[in-house]
Design an enzyme around this catalytic site. Sequence first.
Site, PDB file in Angstrom:
ATOM      1  N   GLU A 190       0.823  -1.212   0.000  1.00  0.00           N
ATOM      2  CA  GLU A 190       0.000   0.000   0.000  1.00  0.00           C
ATOM      3  C   GLU A 190       0.856   1.260   0.000  1.00  0.00           C
ATOM      4  O   GLU A 190       0.467   2.273  -0.598  1.00  0.00           O
ATOM      5  CB  GLU A 190      -0.943  -0.012   1.200  1.00  0.00           C
ATOM      6  CG  GLU A 190      -1.920  -1.178   1.217  1.00  0.00           C
ATOM      7  CD  GLU A 190      -2.735  -1.305  -0.065  1.00  0.00           C
ATOM      8  OE1 GLU A 190      -2.995  -0.276  -0.718  1.00  0.00           O
ATOM      9  OE2 GLU A 190      -3.096  -2.446  -0.422  1.00  0.00           O
ATOM     10  N   HIS A 249       1.613   2.333  -3.392  1.00  0.00           N
ATOM     11  CA  HIS A 249       0.580   3.177  -3.999  1.00  0.00           C
ATOM     12  C   HIS A 249       0.591   4.576  -3.385  1.00  0.00           C
ATOM     13  O   HIS A 249       0.419   5.580  -4.080  1.00  0.00           O
ATOM     14  CB  HIS A 249      -0.801   2.567  -3.776  1.00  0.00           C
ATOM     15  CG  HIS A 249      -1.037   1.269  -4.481  1.00  0.00           C
ATOM     16  ND1 HIS A 249      -0.815   1.092  -5.835  1.00  0.00           N
ATOM     17  CD2 HIS A 249      -1.486   0.069  -4.024  1.00  0.00           C
ATOM     18  CE1 HIS A 249      -1.128  -0.151  -6.176  1.00  0.00           C
ATOM     19  NE2 HIS A 249      -1.527  -0.792  -5.095  1.00  0.00           N
TER      20      HIS A 249
END
Length: 441
Positions: free
Chosen positions: A26, A29
């Site tokens: 994550e 991202h």
Amino acid sequence: MTGVIAYLVGVLIFLVGIGVSIGLHEIGHLWPAKAFGARVSKYMIGFGPTLWSKKTSQTEYGIKLLPLGGFIAISGMFPPRPAGSEKPKADGWLRRWVEQARKQQLDQDGNYDQSQAFYRLSIPKRIVVMLGGPTMNLLLGSALILVSLSGIGGYQAGTRVVQVLPCVFDTYTQTTCTASDTPSPAAKAGLRSSDKVIALNGHPISLWQPVQTQLEQHPAKPVMLTVNRGGKSLQIEILPVVKLRPVYDEVTGVAKTKSDGSVFLAPKGLLGVQLDYQRAGFGLDHSFRFMGYTLTSTAAMIVDLPRQVGELAASTFTGGKRSTAGPVSVLGIGNISGNIAENNNLDIPGKIATWLMILGSLNYALFVFNLLPLLPLDGGHVLSAVLEAVRNGFYRLRGLPKPGPLDTARFVPFTMVMWALLMGLSVLVIVADIVNPISLG
């Protein structure tokens, strides 16, 4: 450490490892999204009820109960309804579904600077954001495998002679000498147990692998060994005996087979010695080859996933034998990690190396799986951006003005179907891991 405590420690180690893997995915991202100016409202590890969270000026960071994944919430994932389009009729359930998803996105985003919307990023930037997570898994998986193989290593043949065998077996399936077997070349040349080989053909060695390589590439060539015997250095030349022996894959260590399933044999020089084994790191070339092998085999497994799911369902509900190469859930891998911790046949470095290999392979699986061009996976978002770029190119070739962003909200029905399939697969694999778990030998 008792077996139960060791098992629980192994499970905990895996949970921490998978949490770090998800968290870094994550972050892969998060970083480019924030760097490009997009608003990230949430960064969460896990799903379900929130166990802990902290709010900053723009982003809420948190950990949730179920370690089955993670997500970041980027504002403006769906663009507004295209200008000039009519509001969908109430009787169109698919259109209502799309509009409901668009409304939920708006409610989740709240009020914010629209210039920070994801759909306003350029297509290359959107692709970078979506590929950031899988790329992080690729880098993390490679680092874990590299540390496991080249850092910790495995047991390899050393250079201390444990025993000089009386003969060389005629066939590789033999376990004892017979009168017809060839006498040991090492014994004939005067090599003794407890001799330590320190050089091959004048070149210092610390492992047996260089000798093994010469015996495979030049089976009949004499081997000149420098040995340390009681503090004295001796030169011993040994003429190998050439016999047919199995050929092993350099990466996996598994014997190669022919199309009919029989073991592939090739001439190999034999000395007739038994060596000690010691833990040592593998060369970087070996580690990188293993990375390539793991990536390609993982991709092949995912391509073959539909067939494997069918076999998994059959073995789960009929009590058949389960394939160890099939899909495994977080629960199943946690059980394997616990089994590793309580395995008394593995030393601590061996357990650590095995955990690192499992987590490295898991990160490779996350990398490959997330690249599938299917929503809601990262590859599906990349495909959406590519389709928008292709559409824009057609408009440019026709001399038309550039259209607005691709209305990805229209893909919501397909996305929900894929979510349902993924959840169904997860439930099936979890059930299989409960009723028919995989255990490492």
